[in-house]
Design an enzyme around this catalytic site. Structure first.
Site, PDB file in Angstrom:
ATOM      1  N   ARG A  52       3.576   9.947  37.709  1.00 50.07           N
ATOM      2  CA  ARG A  52       5.033   9.781  37.791  1.00 50.07           C
ATOM      3  C   ARG A  52       5.727  11.143  37.837  1.00 50.07           C
ATOM      4  O   ARG A  52       6.686  11.338  38.582  1.00 50.07           O
ATOM      5  CB  ARG A  52       5.524   8.954  36.597  1.00 50.07           C
ATOM      6  CG  ARG A  52       6.983   8.565  36.684  1.00 50.07           C
ATOM      7  CD  ARG A  52       7.353   7.523  35.653  1.00 50.07           C
ATOM      8  NE  ARG A  52       7.289   8.036  34.291  1.00 50.07           N
ATOM      9  CZ  ARG A  52       7.498   7.300  33.205  1.00 50.07           C
ATOM     10  NH1 ARG A  52       7.764   6.016  33.321  1.00 50.07           N
ATOM     11  NH2 ARG A  52       7.428   7.829  32.011  1.00 50.07           N
ATOM     12  N   LYS A 151      12.317  10.713  36.809  1.00 48.64           N
ATOM     13  CA  LYS A 151      12.610  10.935  35.389  1.00 48.64           C
ATOM     14  C   LYS A 151      13.113  12.372  35.286  1.00 48.64           C
ATOM     15  O   LYS A 151      12.365  13.300  34.960  1.00 48.64           O
ATOM     16  CB  LYS A 151      11.344  10.695  34.568  1.00 48.64           C
ATOM     17  CG  LYS A 151      11.639  10.174  33.178  1.00 48.64           C
ATOM     18  CD  LYS A 151      10.422   9.520  32.594  1.00 48.64           C
ATOM     19  CE  LYS A 151      10.380   9.625  31.095  1.00 48.64           C
ATOM     20  NZ  LYS A 151      11.570   9.268  30.375  1.00 48.64           N
ATOM     21  N   GLU A 184      17.843  -2.370  32.381  1.00 46.77           N
ATOM     22  CA  GLU A 184      16.906  -2.022  31.315  1.00 46.77           C
ATOM     23  C   GLU A 184      17.742  -1.637  30.106  1.00 46.77           C
ATOM     24  O   GLU A 184      18.963  -1.836  30.111  1.00 46.77           O
ATOM     25  CB  GLU A 184      15.995  -0.864  31.762  1.00 46.77           C
ATOM     26  CG  GLU A 184      16.767   0.382  32.197  1.00 46.77           C
ATOM     27  CD  GLU A 184      15.881   1.559  32.633  1.00 46.77           C
ATOM     28  OE1 GLU A 184      14.696   1.590  32.305  1.00 46.77           O
ATOM     29  OE2 GLU A 184      16.427   2.464  33.286  1.00 46.77           O
TER      30      GLU A 184
HETATM   31  N1  PXG Z   1      13.690   3.601  30.882  1.00 41.83           N
HETATM   32  C1  PXG Z   1      14.186   4.839  30.724  1.00 41.83           C
HETATM   33  C2  PXG Z   1      15.484   5.172  31.350  1.00 41.83           C
HETATM   34  C3  PXG Z   1      13.468   5.801  29.976  1.00 41.83           C
HETATM   35  O1  PXG Z   1      13.966   7.041  29.847  1.00 41.83           O
HETATM   36  C4  PXG Z   1      11.751   4.129  29.581  1.00 41.83           C
HETATM   37  C5  PXG Z   1      12.504   3.234  30.336  1.00 41.83           C
HETATM   38  C6  PXG Z   1      10.405   3.708  29.086  1.00 41.83           C
HETATM   39  O2  PXG Z   1       9.397   4.260  29.915  1.00 41.83           O
HETATM   40  P1  PXG Z   1       7.944   4.599  29.376  1.00 41.83           P
HETATM   41  O3  PXG Z   1       7.251   5.225  30.533  1.00 41.83           O
HETATM   42  O4  PXG Z   1       8.125   5.557  28.217  1.00 41.83           O
HETATM   43  O5  PXG Z   1       7.326   3.333  28.943  1.00 41.83           O
HETATM   44  C7  PXG Z   1      12.249   5.435  29.358  1.00 41.83           C
HETATM   45  C8  PXG Z   1      11.511   6.368  28.454  1.00 41.83           C
HETATM   46  C9  PXG Z   1      13.358   8.296  23.442  1.00 41.83           C
HETATM   47  C10 PXG Z   1      13.276   8.701  24.874  1.00 41.83           C
HETATM   48  O6  PXG Z   1      13.935   9.057  22.636  1.00 41.83           O
HETATM   49  C11 PXG Z   1      12.654   7.904  25.842  1.00 41.83           C
HETATM   50  C12 PXG Z   1      12.639   8.316  27.186  1.00 41.83           C
HETATM   51  C13 PXG Z   1      13.243   9.483  27.496  1.00 41.83           C
HETATM   52  C14 PXG Z   1      13.856  10.264  26.544  1.00 41.83           C
HETATM   53  C15 PXG Z   1      13.871   9.894  25.220  1.00 41.83           C
HETATM   54  O7  PXG Z   1      12.887   7.211  23.088  1.00 41.83           O
HETATM   55  N2  PXG Z   1      12.094   7.649  28.280  1.00 41.83           N
END
Ligand code: PXG
Length: 291
Positions: A52, A151, A184
């Site tokens: 990713r 991301k 989401e």
């Molecule tokens: N949607 C968004 C917009 C994200 O930033 C997820 C879904 C979950 O994706 P993953 O690949 O982690 O299963 C994210 C995850 C936090 C934090 O503090 C989480 C994310 C980014 C920054 C902080 O929990 N990304």
């Protein structure tokens, strides 16, 4: 003792870990990142996270100055030198130092930063009682304006949404797209369970293709639990049998209240609880060993 941070091609003490004020990651949010879990000295789903990261970098034409294999080894080394057995890695690639103009053409050296630390975003009770969500008024950026699949280091849309969550005193937020459908949560993917099937919004309408989301698809596939992508309205969420969210930091967490409405009986549902248990098992078998 402080952390050892990988930055500028070497490990330095956290107090000495710096980037230039001319780094376009700072000036423009120009860069990409990943948050990755470490379970029992194994980096969870590392290949998927790196895929990713490199894909996002390709879209913004950012040349990550390391081969995937080398970056993979460096992530593991960072975890090891910090003595982390269970924790969280923040992998960041910035555009690097440029001038005050927007153009990345002056940024000759993208910067790779790796931080290995620990994380706990919710207390244990939350996983037993479930999270409270609130629908926020901030809409997710239209994918035509900024693809949610990148991301990127520009998380202002998410921060605006998070401010609303804080203001409401909730745990997480539900974020809608321009059409008013659920995309989401603020930084997690969102799921409902309806008549025995697990449903989550499609990624092309505003959701990040989360790694934990992908794992839920895999686990459901293996267990024979029906799972599909479908647009979801707020009313469908309020009246669903179960809700949960997924993210690297949150893992799988039950959602038991949305906009002050209890979901079903207001307790984590049986499919959610089963998936939480199966996810724990899954984390044991799907990591890259740090040694
Ligand atoms: N949607 C968004 C917009 C994200 O930033 C997820 C879904 C979950 O994706 P993953 O690949 O982690 O299963 C994210 C995850 C936090 C934090 O503090 C989480 C994310 C980014 C920054 C902080 O929990 N990304």
């Amino acid at each position: 003792m402080g952390l050892k941070i990988y930055v500028g091609g070497q490990f330095v003490d956290e107090d000495d870990a710096r980037v230039s004020v001319f780094d376009h990651g700072l000036l423009y949010g120009d860069g990409v990142f990943e948050g990755i879990r470490v379970y029992d000295s194994n980096v969870f789903m590392l290949d998927a996270h790196l895929k990713r990261l490199y894909n996002g970098a390709r879209v913004i034409r950012l040349a990550i100055p390391m081969e995937t294999g080398d970056l993979k080894a460096k992530v593991c080394e960072t975890v090891k030198v910090n003595g982390i057995t269970d924790g969280y890695v923040r992998l960041v690639v910035t555009r690097g130092k440029g001038d005050l103009g927007l153009s990345p053409t002056k940024c000759a050296n993208p910067n790779v930063i790796i931080i290995a630390s620990t994380i706990k975003i919710y207390p244990d009770e939350v996983y037993e009682q479930g999270l409270r969500l609130v629908t926020v008024s901030t809409r997710r950026s239209n994918p035509d304006a900024l693809s949610p699949q990148i991301k990127s280091l520009n998380y202002l849309n998410h921060i605006l949404a998070h401010l609303e969550v804080l203001h409401a005193g909730a745990d997480e937020g539900l974020v809608l797209n321009d059409s008013g459908y659920i995309t989401e949560c603020v930084v997690d993917n969102f799921f409902v369970v309806l008549d025995g099937a697990v449903i989550t919004p499609p990624t092309n309408t505003g959701a990040l293709n989360g790694i934990t989301r992908m794992v839920v698809f895999q686990i459901c596939g293996e267990l024979g639990i029906p799972i599909r992508e479908e647009q979801l309205s707020l009313v469908e969420c309020y009246t669903s049998d179960e809700c949960f969210l997924t993210g690297t930091a949150a893992e799988i967490a039950p959602v038991t209240r949305i906009d002050d409405r209890p979901i079903a009986d207001g307790k984590p549902g049986p499919i959610t609880v089963r998936l939480m248990k199966e996810f724990k098992e899954f984390t044991r078998g799907h990591g890259t060993p740090v040694t």
